[in-house]
Design an enzyme around this catalytic site. Sequence first.
Site, short mmCIF file in Angstrom:
data_model
loop_
_atom_site.label_atom_id
_atom_site.label_comp_id
_atom_site.label_asym_id
_atom_site.label_seq_id
_atom_site.Cartn_x
_atom_site.Cartn_y
_atom_site.Cartn_z
N LYS A 286 8.72 1.18 4.68
CA LYS A 286 8.61 2.56 4.24
C LYS A 286 9.92 3.24 4.58
O LYS A 286 10.38 3.18 5.73
CB LYS A 286 7.45 3.29 4.94
CG LYS A 286 7.23 4.70 4.39
CD LYS A 286 6.58 4.64 3.03
CE LYS A 286 6.30 6.02 2.48
NZ LYS A 286 5.46 5.99 1.28
N SER B 133 8.36 1.16 -0.12
CA SER B 133 7.86 2.46 -0.57
C SER B 133 8.79 3.55 -0.05
O SER B 133 9.50 3.35 0.94
CB SER B 133 6.44 2.70 -0.06
OG SER B 133 5.54 1.77 -0.63
#
Length: 367
Positions: free
Chosen positions: A160, A230
Amino acid sequence: MHAQAFKVGMRAPDDVGEAARLLDAGAFRAERVVAILGKTEGNGGVNDFTRALATLSFQMLIAGRSGKKLEDVARRVPIIWSGGTEGLMSPHATIFTREPDRGTPTGQKRFTVGTAYTRELLPEEFGTAVHARVAADGVRQAIADAGIDAAADIHFVQIKTGALTTERIQNARGRGKGVVTGDTGKSMAYGRAAAAVGIGAATGEVDPARLTDAVIGSDFSVYSDVASTSSGVELMNCEVIVLGNSARSTSDLVIGHAVMKDAIDAAGVREALRRVGLTVDCELGDPDRARLVNVFAKCEPDPSGRTRGRRHVMFDDSDINYTRHIRGVVNAVIASVTGDPMCYVSAGAEHQGPPGGGVVAVLARLV
């Protein structure tokens, strides 16, 4: 080490009820939680604040049950969310725990998990080769933390990373620095791309010489088959979770992966299942399904605008972002094989698997 995983459904982004019930039942201890990976029902975009809400909710649960300070949990436990549960995808979290060995390792490779945090990125570094190198360093740390000795035993790497906001862009420009893009939405793609190239460099899939600004977001012949990245405004560093197998682990779980060549590659899903000893197929009603813990997949519409020779319009839809289309499609394909729509499917697969495809990893319990 002994790694475990628990999948819990969520009725809302702040719902930690199922996790709390598992804690009450003694299934695991809060201080043993090392990472959480999940899907929230937001839009998956720059303004998807369900991710931050879900993160805070789980941090509060872990802190409250472990007696740790909230900031200590935030520094120790990566909690990574992919926003968007389109179609039948069911919001959920997979909670990973790690504790001392249960018995003596047999030498057979079993499931393990490793984590790492990188330094904060400056806005002008975001989406560049610097970003990729920072991500690569974080992945190497997480691989070592997991006790994984061979690249072949790495089956899913989740990062992330951040995104540029108007404020961050103005901060860089105010210091006389340029940014990779002035479009906050496009910055998410650059973030995913840089992190993915970094994963490939750390796993040996990408020549470090290819970590250049010119490659990131442009040359999609450069990719990693185990990468899943992400992007979100809730951070500006890289949080890393590595899932794999290790001979040092005493877990009763095992993980494996395959690559979906396109969005409807059910054969790729079945291959990943076979690689962990499962013959799951909802049409067959196979009893192996009870051994399935979760499926983790990365997806992207074919950039050619065609899937198996047929035109698709995902990139041309001005009403619904292409990431929302593709998540619903791939979740349905996986669920059609496993019979379970509660799986992790994340979109935006720049440098993550071949163009139009992506990794599909299966975590399963041994017999």
